[in-house]
Scaffold this motif. Sequence first.
Motif, PDB file in Angstrom:
ATOM      1  N   ILE A   1     -16.240  -7.936   3.278  1.00 51.75           N
ATOM      2  CA  ILE A   1     -15.115  -8.942   2.689  1.00 51.75           C
ATOM      3  C   ILE A   1     -14.504  -8.223   1.407  1.00 51.75           C
ATOM      4  CG2 ILE A   1     -15.633 -11.055   3.883  1.00 51.75           C
ATOM      5  CD1 ILE A   1     -16.733 -11.625   0.959  1.00 51.75           C
ATOM      6  N   ILE A   2     -15.245  -7.114   1.061  1.00 47.65           N
ATOM      7  CA  ILE A   2     -14.633  -6.627  -0.308  1.00 47.65           C
ATOM      8  C   ILE A   2     -12.754  -6.311  -0.087  1.00 47.65           C
ATOM      9  CG2 ILE A   2     -14.961  -4.123   0.102  1.00 47.65           C
ATOM     10  CD1 ILE A   2     -15.958  -4.001  -2.847  1.00 47.65           C
ATOM     11  N   THR A   3     -12.209  -6.918  -1.163  1.00 46.26           N
ATOM     12  CA  THR A   3     -10.842  -6.454  -1.021  1.00 46.26           C
ATOM     13  C   THR A   3     -10.205  -5.755  -2.392  1.00 46.26           C
ATOM     14  OG1 THR A   3     -10.704  -8.883  -0.080  1.00 46.26           O
ATOM     15  CG2 THR A   3      -8.658  -8.204  -1.400  1.00 46.26           C
ATOM     16  N   PRO A   4      -9.699  -4.724  -2.017  1.00 43.83           N
ATOM     17  CA  PRO A   4      -9.198  -3.935  -2.869  1.00 43.83           C
ATOM     18  C   PRO A   4      -7.882  -4.447  -3.395  1.00 43.83           C
ATOM     19  CG  PRO A   4      -9.802  -2.462  -1.160  1.00 43.83           C
ATOM     20  CD  PRO A   4      -9.971  -3.915  -0.574  1.00 43.83           C
ATOM     21  N   ILE A   5      -7.479  -4.425  -4.755  1.00 43.77           N
ATOM     22  CA  ILE A   5      -6.125  -4.590  -5.090  1.00 43.77           C
ATOM     23  C   ILE A   5      -5.768  -3.122  -5.598  1.00 43.77           C
ATOM     24  CG2 ILE A   5      -4.664  -5.715  -6.816  1.00 43.77           C
ATOM     25  CD1 ILE A   5      -8.149  -7.370  -5.740  1.00 43.77           C
ATOM     26  N   ILE A   6      -4.821  -2.371  -4.994  1.00 50.89           N
ATOM     27  CA  ILE A   6      -4.334  -1.238  -5.168  1.00 50.89           C
ATOM     28  C   ILE A   6      -2.781  -1.115  -5.541  1.00 50.89           C
ATOM     29  CG2 ILE A   6      -3.941   1.179  -4.043  1.00 50.89           C
ATOM     30  CD1 ILE A   6      -6.811  -0.037  -3.858  1.00 50.89           C
TER      31      ILE A   6
END
Length: 175
Positions: free
Chosen positions: A141-146
Amino acid sequence: AVGIKEIDKPDTEKEKSDTDPLKKQEISIMSPLSGEIKNLSEVNDKTFSQELLGKGIAIIPTAGKVYAPFSGTVDAIFNTKHAIGLKSDSGVEVLIPIGLDTVNLDGEYFTAHVEQSQNVKRGDLLIEFDLEAIKKEGYDIITPIIVTNSDHYLAILPATQKSIKEKHELLKVIN
């Protein structure tokens, strides 16, 4: 210096106006999620860990809600509702894919509250997702914010604390 009088010099930084193109500007990007902050290098996907899409940060969410990190426009919302692309009023472009490979869930466990081209205000609820159900399906569930247009800016500075609540400053974009 000892014995030498300092000559008063004008403080050139203070003289620069807000319209001066050489003046650095900071743009704050608020956290779209609550959770544990991780470096992109810790994301188990080379597209993100090697910053192929841009610079940013990642969050392991503790709640299943994604909020607008700034005021702007929904650039892209995927049919599967697992990811959203936003463009701020100041031009910063951000991609938020919720979890890794969750596109394979084909929209299950995701509810979008916005649509393509919609204007949003900072703090608006964008997407809800069933965190526990996605974890039970075996997805990370790790969610990148790019910041996908990172190359347009001098620097992208991530928050340094270990955890964050939604709507608190997550990134500073230096223009």
